[in-house]
Scaffold this motif. Structure first.
Motif, PDB file in Angstrom:
ATOM      1  N   ASP A 127       0.811  -1.218   0.000  1.00 37.27           N
ATOM      2  CA  ASP A 127       0.000   0.000   0.000  1.00 37.27           C
ATOM      3  C   ASP A 127       0.839   1.261   0.000  1.00 37.27           C
ATOM      4  O   ASP A 127       0.300   2.364   0.123  1.00 37.27           O
ATOM      5  N   CYS A 128       2.161   1.144  -0.119  1.00 30.35           N
ATOM      6  CA  CYS A 128       3.028   2.318  -0.046  1.00 30.35           C
ATOM      7  C   CYS A 128       2.885   3.150  -1.313  1.00 30.35           C
ATOM      8  O   CYS A 128       2.843   2.624  -2.438  1.00 30.35           O
ATOM      9  N   LEU A 129       2.818   4.461  -1.139  1.00 31.20           N
ATOM     10  CA  LEU A 129       2.648   5.383  -2.264  1.00 31.20           C
ATOM     11  C   LEU A 129       3.953   6.026  -2.698  1.00 31.20           C
ATOM     12  O   LEU A 129       3.949   6.815  -3.639  1.00 31.20           O
ATOM     13  N   GLU A 130       5.060   5.742  -2.009  1.00 26.54           N
ATOM     14  CA  GLU A 130       6.344   6.289  -2.428  1.00 26.54           C
ATOM     15  C   GLU A 130       6.926   5.457  -3.565  1.00 26.54           C
ATOM     16  O   GLU A 130       6.496   4.330  -3.820  1.00 26.54           O
ATOM     17  N   ARG A 131       7.952   6.037  -4.234  1.00 20.98           N
ATOM     18  CA  ARG A 131       8.611   5.330  -5.329  1.00 20.98           C
ATOM     19  C   ARG A 131       9.334   4.096  -4.771  1.00 20.98           C
ATOM     20  O   ARG A 131      10.013   4.179  -3.753  1.00 20.98           O
ATOM     21  N   PRO A 132       9.158   2.963  -5.451  1.00 19.71           N
ATOM     22  CA  PRO A 132       9.845   1.760  -4.941  1.00 19.71           C
ATOM     23  C   PRO A 132      11.366   1.945  -4.953  1.00 19.71           C
ATOM     24  O   PRO A 132      11.952   2.326  -5.968  1.00 19.71           O
ATOM     25  N   ARG A 133      11.970   1.706  -3.801  1.00 21.20           N
ATOM     26  CA  ARG A 133      13.419   1.898  -3.677  1.00 21.20           C
ATOM     27  C   ARG A 133      14.162   0.622  -4.057  1.00 21.20           C
ATOM     28  O   ARG A 133      13.628  -0.476  -3.958  1.00 21.20           O
ATOM     29  N   LYS A 134      15.405   0.846  -4.521  1.00 25.60           N
ATOM     30  CA  LYS A 134      16.228  -0.330  -4.865  1.00 25.60           C
ATOM     31  C   LYS A 134      16.562  -1.131  -3.615  1.00 25.60           C
ATOM     32  O   LYS A 134      16.515  -2.365  -3.612  1.00 25.60           O
ATOM     33  N   VAL A 135      16.888  -0.410  -2.540  1.00 25.36           N
ATOM     34  CA  VAL A 135      17.118  -1.038  -1.235  1.00 25.36           C
ATOM     35  C   VAL A 135      16.170  -0.367  -0.266  1.00 25.36           C
ATOM     36  O   VAL A 135      16.241   0.854  -0.056  1.00 25.36           O
ATOM     37  N   GLY A 136      15.234  -1.120   0.274  1.00 21.89           N
ATOM     38  CA  GLY A 136      14.203  -0.558   1.135  1.00 21.89           C
ATOM     39  C   GLY A 136      14.786  -0.039   2.440  1.00 21.89           C
ATOM     40  O   GLY A 136      15.935  -0.283   2.812  1.00 21.89           O
ATOM     41  N   ALA A 137      13.938   0.692   3.162  1.00 20.79           N
ATOM     42  CA  ALA A 137      14.359   1.259   4.443  1.00 20.79           C
ATOM     43  C   ALA A 137      14.638   0.176   5.465  1.00 20.79           C
ATOM     44  O   ALA A 137      15.409   0.390   6.410  1.00 20.79           O
ATOM     45  N   LYS A 138      14.067  -1.002   5.286  1.00 23.26           N
ATOM     46  CA  LYS A 138      14.284  -2.095   6.239  1.00 23.26           C
ATOM     47  C   LYS A 138      15.745  -2.552   6.212  1.00 23.26           C
ATOM     48  O   LYS A 138      16.318  -2.891   7.256  1.00 23.26           O
ATOM     49  N   PHE A 139      16.342  -2.545   5.033  1.00 21.03           N
ATOM     50  CA  PHE A 139      17.717  -3.039   4.894  1.00 21.03           C
ATOM     51  C   PHE A 139      18.737  -1.909   4.871  1.00 21.03           C
ATOM     52  O   PHE A 139      19.872  -2.086   5.290  1.00 21.03           O
ATOM     53  N   SER A 140      18.321  -0.718   4.356  1.00 22.22           N
ATOM     54  CA  SER A 140      19.282   0.388   4.305  1.00 22.22           C
ATOM     55  C   SER A 140      19.394   1.101   5.639  1.00 22.22           C
ATOM     56  O   SER A 140      20.455   1.620   5.996  1.00 22.22           O
ATOM     57  N   GLY A 141      18.315   1.167   6.424  1.00 20.99           N
ATOM     58  CA  GLY A 141      18.320   1.853   7.705  1.00 20.99           C
ATOM     59  C   GLY A 141      18.320   3.360   7.602  1.00 20.99           C
ATOM     60  O   GLY A 141      18.582   4.030   8.607  1.00 20.99           O
ATOM     61  N   THR A 142      18.032   3.915   6.432  1.00 22.02           N
ATOM     62  CA  THR A 142      18.004   5.370   6.247  1.00 22.02           C
ATOM     63  C   THR A 142      16.748   5.761   5.454  1.00 22.02           C
ATOM     64  O   THR A 142      16.110   4.913   4.801  1.00 22.02           O
ATOM     65  N   GLY A 143      16.407   7.067   5.487  1.00 20.90           N
ATOM     66  CA  GLY A 143      15.282   7.581   4.690  1.00 20.90           C
ATOM     67  C   GLY A 143      13.942   7.107   5.192  1.00 20.90           C
ATOM     68  O   GLY A 143      13.071   6.777   4.379  1.00 20.90           O
ATOM     69  N   PHE A 144      13.776   7.092   6.523  1.00 26.36           N
ATOM     70  CA  PHE A 144      12.484   6.665   7.059  1.00 26.36           C
ATOM     71  C   PHE A 144      11.444   7.775   6.854  1.00 26.36           C
ATOM     72  O   PHE A 144      11.708   8.956   7.102  1.00 26.36           O
ATOM     73  N   ALA A 145      10.260   7.377   6.400  1.00 23.30           N
ATOM     74  CA  ALA A 145       9.158   8.334   6.180  1.00 23.30           C
ATOM     75  C   ALA A 145       8.355   8.473   7.461  1.00 23.30           C
ATOM     76  O   ALA A 145       8.256   7.525   8.263  1.00 23.30           O
ATOM     77  N   PRO A 146       7.784   9.670   7.711  1.00 21.75           N
ATOM     78  CA  PRO A 146       6.954   9.834   8.923  1.00 21.75           C
ATOM     79  C   PRO A 146       5.650   9.048   8.816  1.00 21.75           C
ATOM     80  O   PRO A 146       5.177   8.711   7.727  1.00 21.75           O
ATOM     81  N   ASP A 147       5.072   8.758   9.973  1.00 22.99           N
ATOM     82  CA  ASP A 147       3.825   8.005  10.012  1.00 22.99           C
ATOM     83  C   ASP A 147       2.646   8.912   9.647  1.00 22.99           C
ATOM     84  O   ASP A 147       2.589  10.078  10.041  1.00 22.99           O
ATOM     85  N   GLU A 148       1.685   8.364   8.873  1.00 24.46           N
ATOM     86  CA  GLU A 148       0.462   9.116   8.543  1.00 24.46           C
ATOM     87  C   GLU A 148      -0.525   9.020   9.701  1.00 24.46           C
ATOM     88  O   GLU A 148      -0.338   8.266  10.651  1.00 24.46           O
ATOM     89  N   HIS A 149      -1.555   9.838   9.607  1.00 27.20           N
ATOM     90  CA  HIS A 149      -2.611   9.786  10.608  1.00 27.20           C
ATOM     91  C   HIS A 149      -3.414   8.508  10.440  1.00 27.20           C
ATOM     92  O   HIS A 149      -3.656   8.045   9.328  1.00 27.20           O
ATOM     93  N   HIS A 150      -3.830   7.941  11.559  1.00 26.62           N
ATOM     94  CA  HIS A 150      -4.688   6.767  11.518  1.00 26.62           C
ATOM     95  C   HIS A 150      -6.084   7.182  11.055  1.00 26.62           C
ATOM     96  O   HIS A 150      -6.721   8.041  11.681  1.00 26.62           O
TER      97      HIS A 150
END
Length: 565
Positions: A127-150
Motif C-alpha cells: 500500500d506504499c505510495l512512495e517510489r519503490p526503492r532499490k534497497v528498502g528502508a528495512k535493509f538500508s536503515g536510512t530515509g524513514f518516512a513519517p507516520d500518517e494519521h490513523h
C-alpha cells in the motif's frame, strides 16, 4: 409466547409460534363496549409496561403490536418509539478524515510491522505510495518516512453526507486568491514596462494611449456581456429568451383605472378589453383582451356548428362534432341552404298575398333626405376640400423624386416587358429626358396623346341613387336566375356532362403535347435550357388536373408495360 414444539428425529430445534386464539362473538362485543367506554371516559385507560396511560383515541393500526415484536399481546406503544439498539452514534458535522502526516519525530530505526519500502508504521509495502526503492528502508536503515494519521471510519448523518463543504480547508481558497493576485501584479508590471519603452521610442501615438487606458479597466463598460435572459449561439443561430423584453407592457399596466377589465394574477389572464371604458376602437389598440383573440377566426363558426350538433341530437339525428365532423358539416350546410330558401319563399308568399314590394326597394333614408353624418367641406366652386378625399397610397421608398429633367418617375411607362419613363418613353434608367422628341424616336407609329378623346371616353361618375337602383336590379336578376336554375337543373346536367367531356378531351391532348415538350426539354443541356421553361405560371383547371392524373407515369404499376405496348 414461544414454546417448544414436538420434535421428530429429523426436526430437532425447530421453534413454532403459538397461533392466536379466535375470539368468540361475546368476547368481541365486550371488547368493543370497553373501547367505547374508555373513549367516553367512563372506564380507565389501558396502562403500558412503564405504568403510563395509553390514549384510547389512538387508532388501532398504531396501538396494535406486530406479532414479530411482542408475541405476548401486552398493551404497549414501545414499538412506535425509537429502538435504542438500532440508534447509531453519528459523527459530528465538522469531523473529517485527517490529512498529512503526524507531527512527531521521525523514527531512525526500523520497527517491526512497518513498511519495508519507506519505514512508516501506518501501512504495508503493497500500500506504499512512495517510489519503490532499490534497497528498502528495512535493509538500508536510512530515509524513514513519517507516520500518517490513523484513518477512522466516520459514520455521518443525513446532513453530514450531503454537506458539500464538509472537510474543505478555507486556507486552500486563500492560496488560490494569492496566486491570482501575483499573476495580475506580474501582468501590470509587464504592461507598465512595455508602455515606458514605447513612450521612450516614440512609437505610441495618442489613439493607442486612449486604447490602452480603456483596456486597463475591462469591466468598466459591459458592452460585450450578454444580456440577462438571452443566450446566442453563432453556430446554431438561435436566441433563447427567458425574460420579458423591455418593450412589452404588462396587461395590468395598460389601463390603471380600477373599474377597467379584471386581471387574474394566478392565470395571468385578462378576458375583457382594458380600453372598454376609454371609448377606443378594439381594432386600433395593441391589446384588446384575451377574448378578442379567442372569439376571432373560425371560433364563432365552430361554436355555431357545435350548437347545431346539440340541437340536431335532441331532435333524433345521430351526429357528433368530433366523431363525424364531415357529416355534421354537410348537414349544417344543407340546413343553412334550406333555411335561406324557406325565408325567401316565406317572404315571396307574404309579398304576393299582401303586396308592398315597392317599399322594400326604396333607397336608404339618407338618400331620400339627402342628409348624412359624414363631414365634408366644399369650396366656392363645389370642389371637395376635406372629408371624402381618397387617401394617397404611400410606400417606404422615396416618391415624386424627379431626376435629369424628367416630368414622370421611373416605372411610369411599360413596353415589351421593360419599364421606362412616360414623359419621353426612354427605357434606360438614369437617362436624360428628351421629351416629345424621345417619344417620336422611340415609337414613330404611336398615336399622339389627345386629351379631348380621353375626356369623351371618360365615364361620368354615378350618383348614390343610381348605384342603389342598379344594385337592386342585379339582385332581382340573381333571384330570377336562381329560380330558373332550380327548374332547369335536370336539363342542364346533361349539357354539363357533355361540356366536361369536351374539356377533358382537350385537356388530354394538351397534356400529351406538354409531355412531348418536357421530353424534348429534358434532352437539352440544363445550362442551355430557357429560364422557367418547365414551369407554369397560371393555376391549372380541374380538367387539366384530371388529364395529368390519367397521363401520369406509374412505374410501380404492374400493368404499366402492357399500357406501353
Amino acid at each position: 409466547m414461544l414454546q417448544e414444539a414436538e420434535t421428530t428425529p429429523g426436526q430437532e430445534g425447530i421453534v413454532d409460534l403459538e397461533e392466536p386464539k379466535k375470539m368468540t362473538r361475546e368476547d368481541w362485543r365486550k371488547k368493543k363496549e370497553l373501547e367505547e367506554q374508555r373513549k367516553l371516559g367512563n372506564a380507565p385507560a389501558e396502562v403500558d409496561e412503564e405504568g403510563k396511560d395509553i390514549n384510547p383515541h389512538i387508532p388501532q393500526y398504531i396501538s396494535s403490536v406486530p406479532w414479530y415484536i411482542d408475541p405476548s399481546k401486552r398493551p404497549t406503544l414501545k414499538h412506535q418509539r425509537p429502538q435504542e439498539e438500532k440508534q447509531l452514534e453519528f459523527s459530528s458535522i465538522g469531523e473529517w478524515y485527517k490529512r498529512g502526516v503526524q507531527e512527531k519525530s521521525v523514527s531512525t530505526k526500523f520497527r517491526k510491522g512497518a513498511c519495508e519500502n519507506c519505514g512508516a508504521l501506518t501501512h504495508q509495502k503493497k500500500d506504499c505510495l512512495e517510489r519503490p526503492r532499490k534497497v528498502g528502508a528495512k535493509f538500508s536503515g536510512t530515509g524513514f518516512a513519517p507516520d500518517e494519521h490513523h484513518q477512522i471510519q466516520l459514520s455521518l448523518d443525513y446532513d453530514g453526507k450531503r454537506d458539500r463543504w464538509n472537510g474543505y480547508d478555507p486556507e486552500e481558497h486563500m492560496r488560490i486568491v494569492e496566486e491570482y493576485s501575483k499573476v495580475d501584479l506580474a501582468k501590470r508590471t509587464l504592461k507598465a514596462q512595455r508602455l515606458q519603452e514605447e513612450l521612450a521610442t516614440g512609437k505610441l501615438d495618442h489613439r493607442e494611449r486612449e486604447h490602452n487606458s480603456e483596456d486597463e479597466d475591462e469591466d468598466k463598460y459591459a458592452d460585450d456581456i450578454d444580456m440577462p435572459g438571452q443566450n446566442f449561439d453563432s453556430k446554431r443561430r438561435i436566441t433563447v429568451r427567458n425574460l420579458r423584453i423591455r418593450e412589452d407592457t404588462a396587461k395590468y399596466l395598460r389601463n390603471l383605472d380600477p373599474n377597467s377589465a379584471y386581471y387574474d394574477p394566478k392565470t395571468r389572464a385578462m378576458r375583457e378589453n382594458p380600453y372598454s371604458n376609454t371609448g377606443k376602437n378594439p381594432e386600433e389598440v395593441g391589446y384588446a383582451g384575451d377574448n378578442f383573440a379567442r372569439y376571432s377566426g373560425d371560433t364563432i363558426s365552430m361554436a355555431q356548428t357545435q350548437l347545431f350538433a346539440w340541437e340536431a341530437y335532441e331532435k333524433g339525428t345521430e351526429v357528433h362534432l368530433q366523431a363525424d365532423p364531415t357529416k355534421l358539416e354537410l348537414l349544417h350546410q344543407s340546413f343553412r341552404v334550406k333555411k335561406e330558401d324557406f325565408k325567401d319563399q316565406q317572404k315571396e308568399g307574404i309579398l304576393e298575398k299582401y303586396g308592398g314590394e315597392e317599399h322594400l326597394d326604396a333607397p336608404p333614408r339618407e338618400l331620400l333626405l339627402a342628409q348624412t353624418e359624414d363631414y365634408v367641406e366644399y369650396s366656392r366652386h363645389g370642389a371637395v376640400l376635406k372629408g371624402q378625399e381618397k387617401a394617397i397610397a404611400r410606400s417606404k421608398y422615396e416618391e415624386d423624386v424627379l431626376l435629369n429633367n424628367h416630368t414622370c418617375i421611373w416605372g411610369s411607362f411599360w413596353k415589351d416587358g421593360i419599364w421606362g419613363y412616360k414623359c419621353c418613353h426612354s427605357l434606360v434608367k438614369q437617362s436624360y429626358c428628351t421629351g416629345e422628341a424621345g417619344k417620336i424616336t422611340a415609337n414613330t407609329s404611336c398615336v399622339p396623346f389627345d386629351e379631348g378623346v380621353e375626356d369623351e371616353n371618360e365615364e361620368v361618375p354615378k350618383t348614390l341613387l343610381e348605384m342603389h337602383q342598379e344594385k337592386m336590379k342585379e339582385k332581382k336578376k340573381k333571384n330570377k336566375k336562381k329560380h330558373k336554375k332550380r327548374n332547369d337543373d335536370s336539363s342542364s346536367d346533361e349539357e354539363d356532362e357533355a361540356k366536361k367531356k369536351e374539356k377533358l378531351k382537350r385537356a388530354l391532348s394538351a397534356e400529351e403535347q406538354r409531355l412531348k415538350q418536357v421530353a424534348e426539354m429534358m434532352q437539352i443541356d440544363e445550362r442551355k435550357r430557357p429560364y422557367n421553361s418547365l414551369k407554369e405560371i397560371r393555376e391549372p383547371t380541374e380538367e387539366e388536373m384530371e388529364a395529368f392524373r390519367m397521363k401520369r407515369p406509374r412505374p410501380d404499376d404492374p400493368m404499366a408495360s402492357f399500357l406501353n405496348q
